[in-house]
Motif scaffolding. Structure first.
Motif, PDB file in Angstrom:
ATOM      1  N   ILE A  57       0.834  -1.209   0.000  1.00  0.00           N
ATOM      2  CA  ILE A  57       0.000   0.000   0.000  1.00  0.00           C
ATOM      3  C   ILE A  57       0.868   1.258   0.000  1.00  0.00           C
ATOM      4  N   MET A  58       1.908   1.269   0.850  1.00  0.00           N
ATOM      5  CA  MET A  58       2.788   2.434   0.909  1.00  0.00           C
ATOM      6  C   MET A  58       3.557   2.621  -0.401  1.00  0.00           C
ATOM      7  N   ALA A  59       3.959   1.519  -1.014  1.00  0.00           N
ATOM      8  CA  ALA A  59       4.663   1.608  -2.306  1.00  0.00           C
ATOM      9  C   ALA A  59       3.739   2.162  -3.381  1.00  0.00           C
ATOM     10  N   LEU A  60       2.481   1.716  -3.381  1.00  0.00           N
ATOM     11  CA  LEU A  60       1.511   2.219  -4.362  1.00  0.00           C
ATOM     12  C   LEU A  60       1.207   3.696  -4.141  1.00  0.00           C
ATOM     13  N   ILE A  61       1.123   4.111  -2.889  1.00  0.00           N
ATOM     14  CA  ILE A  61       0.896   5.529  -2.584  1.00  0.00           C
ATOM     15  C   ILE A  61       2.064   6.366  -3.095  1.00  0.00           C
ATOM     16  N   ALA A  62       3.297   5.885  -2.839  1.00  0.00           N
ATOM     17  CA  ALA A  62       4.490   6.599  -3.306  1.00  0.00           C
ATOM     18  C   ALA A  62       4.510   6.694  -4.831  1.00  0.00           C
ATOM     19  N   ALA A  63       4.111   5.606  -5.506  1.00  0.00           N
ATOM     20  CA  ALA A  63       4.064   5.612  -6.975  1.00  0.00           C
ATOM     21  C   ALA A  63       3.018   6.603  -7.480  1.00  0.00           C
ATOM     22  N   PHE A  64       1.845   6.607  -6.865  1.00  0.00           N
ATOM     23  CA  PHE A  64       0.763   7.521  -7.273  1.00  0.00           C
ATOM     24  C   PHE A  64       1.184   8.974  -7.094  1.00  0.00           C
ATOM     25  N   MET A 109      10.689   2.644  -3.741  1.00  0.00           N
ATOM     26  CA  MET A 109      11.518   1.871  -2.805  1.00  0.00           C
ATOM     27  C   MET A 109      11.466   2.490  -1.405  1.00  0.00           C
ATOM     28  N   PHE A 110      11.494   3.826  -1.347  1.00  0.00           N
ATOM     29  CA  PHE A 110      11.406   4.496  -0.047  1.00  0.00           C
ATOM     30  C   PHE A 110      10.047   4.255   0.590  1.00  0.00           C
ATOM     31  N   GLY A 111       8.975   4.307  -0.231  1.00  0.00           N
ATOM     32  CA  GLY A 111       7.636   4.038   0.286  1.00  0.00           C
ATOM     33  C   GLY A 111       7.506   2.630   0.826  1.00  0.00           C
ATOM     34  N   ALA A 112       8.089   1.644   0.113  1.00  0.00           N
ATOM     35  CA  ALA A 112       8.054   0.254   0.576  1.00  0.00           C
ATOM     36  C   ALA A 112       8.825   0.101   1.889  1.00  0.00           C
ATOM     37  N   PHE A 113       9.991   0.724   1.958  1.00  0.00           N
ATOM     38  CA  PHE A 113      10.787   0.676   3.195  1.00  0.00           C
ATOM     39  C   PHE A 113      10.033   1.298   4.360  1.00  0.00           C
ATOM     40  N   LEU A 114       9.399   2.444   4.094  1.00  0.00           N
ATOM     41  CA  LEU A 114       8.611   3.105   5.138  1.00  0.00           C
ATOM     42  C   LEU A 114       7.447   2.229   5.576  1.00  0.00           C
ATOM     43  N   GLY A 115       6.842   1.508   4.619  1.00  0.00           N
ATOM     44  CA  GLY A 115       5.745   0.594   4.952  1.00  0.00           C
ATOM     45  C   GLY A 115       6.199  -0.527   5.874  1.00  0.00           C
ATOM     46  N   ILE A 116       7.389  -1.085   5.599  1.00  0.00           N
ATOM     47  CA  ILE A 116       7.926  -2.150   6.458  1.00  0.00           C
ATOM     48  C   ILE A 116       8.177  -1.631   7.862  1.00  0.00           C
ATOM     49  N   VAL A 117       8.830  -0.460   7.945  1.00  0.00           N
ATOM     50  CA  VAL A 117       9.154   0.116   9.262  1.00  0.00           C
ATOM     51  C   VAL A 117       7.886   0.415  10.052  1.00  0.00           C
ATOM     52  N   LEU A 118       6.908   1.042   9.406  1.00  0.00           N
ATOM     53  CA  LEU A 118       5.662   1.395  10.094  1.00  0.00           C
ATOM     54  C   LEU A 118       4.891   0.163  10.551  1.00  0.00           C
ATOM     55  N   SER A 119       4.802  -0.841   9.688  1.00  0.00           N
ATOM     56  CA  SER A 119       4.055  -2.049  10.053  1.00  0.00           C
ATOM     57  C   SER A 119       4.724  -2.792  11.206  1.00  0.00           C
ATOM     58  N   PRO A 124      12.050  13.240 -17.812  1.00  0.00           N
ATOM     59  CA  PRO A 124      12.188  14.091 -16.619  1.00  0.00           C
ATOM     60  C   PRO A 124      13.336  13.636 -15.725  1.00  0.00           C
ATOM     61  N   SER A 125      14.016  14.591 -15.133  1.00  0.00           N
ATOM     62  CA  SER A 125      15.102  14.282 -14.208  1.00  0.00           C
ATOM     63  C   SER A 125      14.582  14.021 -12.799  1.00  0.00           C
ATOM     64  N   SER A 126      13.401  14.520 -12.522  1.00  0.00           N
ATOM     65  CA  SER A 126      12.753  14.269 -11.230  1.00  0.00           C
ATOM     66  C   SER A 126      11.230  14.381 -11.425  1.00  0.00           C
ATOM     67  N   PRO A 127      10.437  13.720 -10.588  1.00  0.00           N
ATOM     68  CA  PRO A 127      10.876  12.886  -9.461  1.00  0.00           C
ATOM     69  C   PRO A 127      11.418  11.526  -9.918  1.00  0.00           C
ATOM     70  N   ASN A 128      12.225  10.918  -9.067  1.00  0.00           N
ATOM     71  CA  ASN A 128      12.740   9.581  -9.324  1.00  0.00           C
ATOM     72  C   ASN A 128      11.699   8.574  -8.814  1.00  0.00           C
ATOM     73  N   VAL A 129      10.872   8.086  -9.731  1.00  0.00           N
ATOM     74  CA  VAL A 129       9.735   7.238  -9.348  1.00  0.00           C
ATOM     75  C   VAL A 129      10.194   5.954  -8.660  1.00  0.00           C
ATOM     76  N   VAL A 130      11.208   5.300  -9.236  1.00  0.00           N
ATOM     77  CA  VAL A 130      11.685   4.031  -8.665  1.00  0.00           C
ATOM     78  C   VAL A 130      12.219   4.250  -7.246  1.00  0.00           C
ATOM     79  N   LYS A 131      13.002   5.298  -7.070  1.00  0.00           N
ATOM     80  CA  LYS A 131      13.566   5.604  -5.750  1.00  0.00           C
ATOM     81  C   LYS A 131      12.453   5.887  -4.742  1.00  0.00           C
ATOM     82  N   ASN A 132      11.448   6.649  -5.156  1.00  0.00           N
ATOM     83  CA  ASN A 132      10.339   6.977  -4.257  1.00  0.00           C
ATOM     84  C   ASN A 132       9.520   5.742  -3.892  1.00  0.00           C
TER      85      ASN A 132
END
Length: 243
Positions: free
Chosen positions: A36-43, A186-196, A176-184
């Protein structure tokens, strides 16, 4: 003392095992929150954050106007290298940008143009890179090359005795040079793991429900346990009642 340490280590080991099994039991929940967090970051990255395009010009700085001279020595190179930070500041100075806007007849003001500019110095060289970022790739391309065409002459008039030359003109940015979708993502997924994981551990810490014999022993350590009522499955219970 050694006995106490051994008991402490065993307790820590048991606690870590308990945490591991709790997280393992909630693996589906962790996975769901992570997705869910990864999908939110992608959106957010794809639809909400404005896209930015970057066009870059590479310059060469020399302390000697006669850059083809055969008499250039290590001292000249060292002096030129020390000039690079000065030229980097001049490239994005109001005086130079005002001259560029006037000469290239750009349809923008100094205040609009300056936030779009940044300069990067290539370490231990006489090179510097001017970056122009804009929401429009055409604007980034046009402005970068306008600066490349006009800034060296303006700067040379200010810095008499040394020169700055264009090595590479800007290419029109295709992506586009930004935003870096893949990086965002990955960060969203990491944040999802930490929060859960944090939520699960916090819930377990505040959960006072007795679930096992060990929980009873931990609360009533001085009272012996006489017996345990087994957990009878629903099917077995129906069979007993049927008889």
């Amino acid at each position: 003392m050694d006995v106490n340490n051994e008991v402490t280590y065993e307790k820590i080991e048991l606690d870590l095992k308990a945490v591991f099994y709790v997280l393992l039991a909630r693996a589906k929940m962790i996975l769901a929150i992570t997705v869910i967090m990864a999908l939110i970051a992608a959106f957010v990255s794809i639809f909400l954050i404005p896209k930015s395009y970057k066009a870059s010009v590479r310059f060469y700085v020399s302390n000697n106007k006669d850059v083809i001279s055969q008499n250039i020595d290590a001292g000249d190179i060292d002096a030129s290298t020390k000039l690079v930070p000065t030229y980097a500041e001049l490239l994005i100075s109001k005086a130079v940008i005002a001259g560029v806007i006037e000469d290239a007849k750009l349809d923008c003001s100094i205040e609009q143009l300056l936030p779009m500019l940044s300069v990067a110095m290539v370490s231990d060289t006489q090179m510097l890179i001017l970056n122009v970022e804009s929401n429009n790739p055409d604007d980034a391309f046009i402005i970068a090359n306008a600066i490349a065409d006009n800034a060296p002459e303006i700067i040379t008039e200010i810095m008499n005795g040394s020169i700055i030359k264009v090595v590479d003109y800007a290419d029109k940015p295709m992506a586009p040079s930004s935003p870096n979708v893949v990086k965002n993502i990955m960060f969203g997924a990491f944040l999802g793991i930490v929060l859960s994981v944090f939520m699960i551990i916090l819930f377990e810490i505040n959960d006072s429900t007795i679930k096992s014999e060990e929980d009873i022993r931990g609360i009533f350590s001085d009272i012996p346990i006489i017996g345990i009522i087994p957990n009878i499955p629903a099917e077995s219970d129906d069979m007993v009642r049927g008889k």
